[in-house]
Design a protein around this motif. Sequence first.
Motif, PDB file in Angstrom:
ATOM      1  N   UNK A   1       0.358  -3.147  11.007  1.00  0.00           N
ATOM      2  CA  UNK A   1       0.568  -4.112  11.473  1.00  0.00           C
ATOM      3  C   UNK A   1      -0.041  -3.612  13.584  1.00  0.00           C
ATOM      4  N   UNK A   2      -0.872  -3.891  14.228  1.00  0.00           N
ATOM      5  CA  UNK A   2      -0.611  -3.987  14.760  1.00  0.00           C
ATOM      6  C   UNK A   2      -0.579  -5.190  16.259  1.00  0.00           C
ATOM      7  N   UNK A   3      -0.100  -5.058  16.925  1.00  0.00           N
ATOM      8  CA  UNK A   3       0.372  -6.629  17.614  1.00  0.00           C
ATOM      9  C   UNK A   3      -1.307  -7.041  18.951  1.00  0.00           C
ATOM     10  N   UNK A   4      -1.649  -7.847  19.154  1.00  0.00           N
ATOM     11  CA  UNK A   4      -2.645  -8.335  19.795  1.00  0.00           C
ATOM     12  C   UNK A   4      -2.350  -8.330  21.671  1.00  0.00           C
ATOM     13  N   UNK A   5      -3.405  -7.791  22.528  1.00  0.00           N
ATOM     14  CA  UNK A   5      -3.397  -7.795  23.860  1.00  0.00           C
ATOM     15  C   UNK A   5      -3.944  -5.817  23.551  1.00  0.00           C
ATOM     16  N   UNK A   6      -3.478  -5.952  25.431  1.00  0.00           N
ATOM     17  CA  UNK A   6      -3.570  -4.984  26.048  1.00  0.00           C
ATOM     18  C   UNK A   6      -2.853  -3.346  25.307  1.00  0.00           C
TER      19      UNK A   6
ATOM     20  N   UNK B   1      -3.686   5.491  12.005  1.00  0.00           N
ATOM     21  CA  UNK B   1      -5.322   4.278  11.962  1.00  0.00           C
ATOM     22  C   UNK B   1      -5.228   3.768  10.789  1.00  0.00           C
ATOM     23  N   UNK B   2      -5.225   2.296   9.711  1.00  0.00           N
ATOM     24  CA  UNK B   2      -5.224   1.524   9.524  1.00  0.00           C
ATOM     25  C   UNK B   2      -5.372   2.339   7.832  1.00  0.00           C
ATOM     26  N   UNK B   3      -6.987   3.192   8.560  1.00  0.00           N
ATOM     27  CA  UNK B   3      -7.873   3.670   7.897  1.00  0.00           C
ATOM     28  C   UNK B   3      -6.842   4.827   7.394  1.00  0.00           C
ATOM     29  N   UNK B   4      -6.085   5.690   7.779  1.00  0.00           N
ATOM     30  CA  UNK B   4      -5.725   6.928   7.932  1.00  0.00           C
ATOM     31  C   UNK B   4      -3.890   6.485   7.126  1.00  0.00           C
TER      32      UNK B   4
ATOM     33  N   UNK C   1      -2.128  -5.513   7.404  1.00  0.00           N
ATOM     34  CA  UNK C   1      -2.692  -5.262   6.233  1.00  0.00           C
ATOM     35  C   UNK C   1      -1.352  -4.819   5.221  1.00  0.00           C
ATOM     36  N   UNK C   2      -1.287  -5.008   4.137  1.00  0.00           N
ATOM     37  CA  UNK C   2      -0.176  -4.171   3.111  1.00  0.00           C
ATOM     38  C   UNK C   2      -0.610  -4.139   1.948  1.00  0.00           C
TER      39      UNK C   2
ATOM     40  N   UNK D   1       3.794   0.208  11.115  1.00  0.00           N
ATOM     41  CA  UNK D   1       3.728   0.656   9.537  1.00  0.00           C
ATOM     42  C   UNK D   1       5.225   1.029   9.262  1.00  0.00           C
ATOM     43  N   UNK D   2       5.065   0.447   7.849  1.00  0.00           N
ATOM     44  CA  UNK D   2       6.191   0.173   6.490  1.00  0.00           C
ATOM     45  C   UNK D   2       6.503   0.658   5.589  1.00  0.00           C
ATOM     46  N   UNK D   3       6.636   1.471   5.178  1.00  0.00           N
ATOM     47  CA  UNK D   3       7.374   1.755   3.974  1.00  0.00           C
ATOM     48  C   UNK D   3       8.493   0.961   3.393  1.00  0.00           C
ATOM     49  N   UNK D   4       8.486   0.438   2.096  1.00  0.00           N
ATOM     50  CA  UNK D   4       9.625   0.158   1.325  1.00  0.00           C
ATOM     51  C   UNK D   4       9.224  -0.118  -0.177  1.00  0.00           C
ATOM     52  N   UNK D   5      10.873  -0.076  -0.422  1.00  0.00           N
ATOM     53  CA  UNK D   5      10.757   0.448  -2.530  1.00  0.00           C
ATOM     54  C   UNK D   5      10.607  -1.112  -2.507  1.00  0.00           C
ATOM     55  N   UNK D   6       9.996  -0.898  -3.466  1.00  0.00           N
ATOM     56  CA  UNK D   6       9.357  -2.776  -5.165  1.00  0.00           C
ATOM     57  C   UNK D   6      10.989  -2.751  -5.431  1.00  0.00           C
TER      58      UNK D   6
END
Length: 168
Positions: free
Chosen positions: A151-156, A118-121, A137-138, A162-167
């Motif tokens: 990120x979660x897309x809309x719809x059924x 989940x987003x919280x996880x 959310x980032x 889930x993305x991680x990227x070096x700054x």
Amino acid sequence: MFRVYLKLFSRHVGYIVLFTCAITFAMLAPASSQAQRSKGSVDSPDDKQPTFHEFRGVRIGMATDEARKKLGNPRDKSPEQDFYMFNDNEAVQVYYDKSGAVSAISVDFMTGANGVPTCKDVLGAEAEAKADGSIYKMVRYPKAGYWVSYSRTAGNDPTITITMQKIP
């Protein structure tokens, strides 16, 4: 353009108008810059450590060979990027920088995937869903040197990425 002709006013009135404008501008500038910082869906906790810091043992900064040992043989392989398809519902892309270190990881969970976080996880906090059910959310982790997004897309049949990227 707005011009103030001080000759039309007495000297004191002109200075009062200029002083009032300067004070008003000074008071509004911090409020508008604060609103811009908090407006988006990007948080930047300076002292927090990322909740989501690896995927199947692969971390940002890890050498290419180590990442491939952890994830197995990729479906597509290059010096810049590997693509893995673990099953019909889970895919991963691992990106490498010029030195051969992991610079980004992007995980896609399609409908029917097991153990979807989940987003919280992932971010340690829930994100508000839009009216269509989509979520984005980032969070930036400057001390850790990377950002994480959910990120979660809309719809059924949503896809969760889930993305991680070096700054840089």
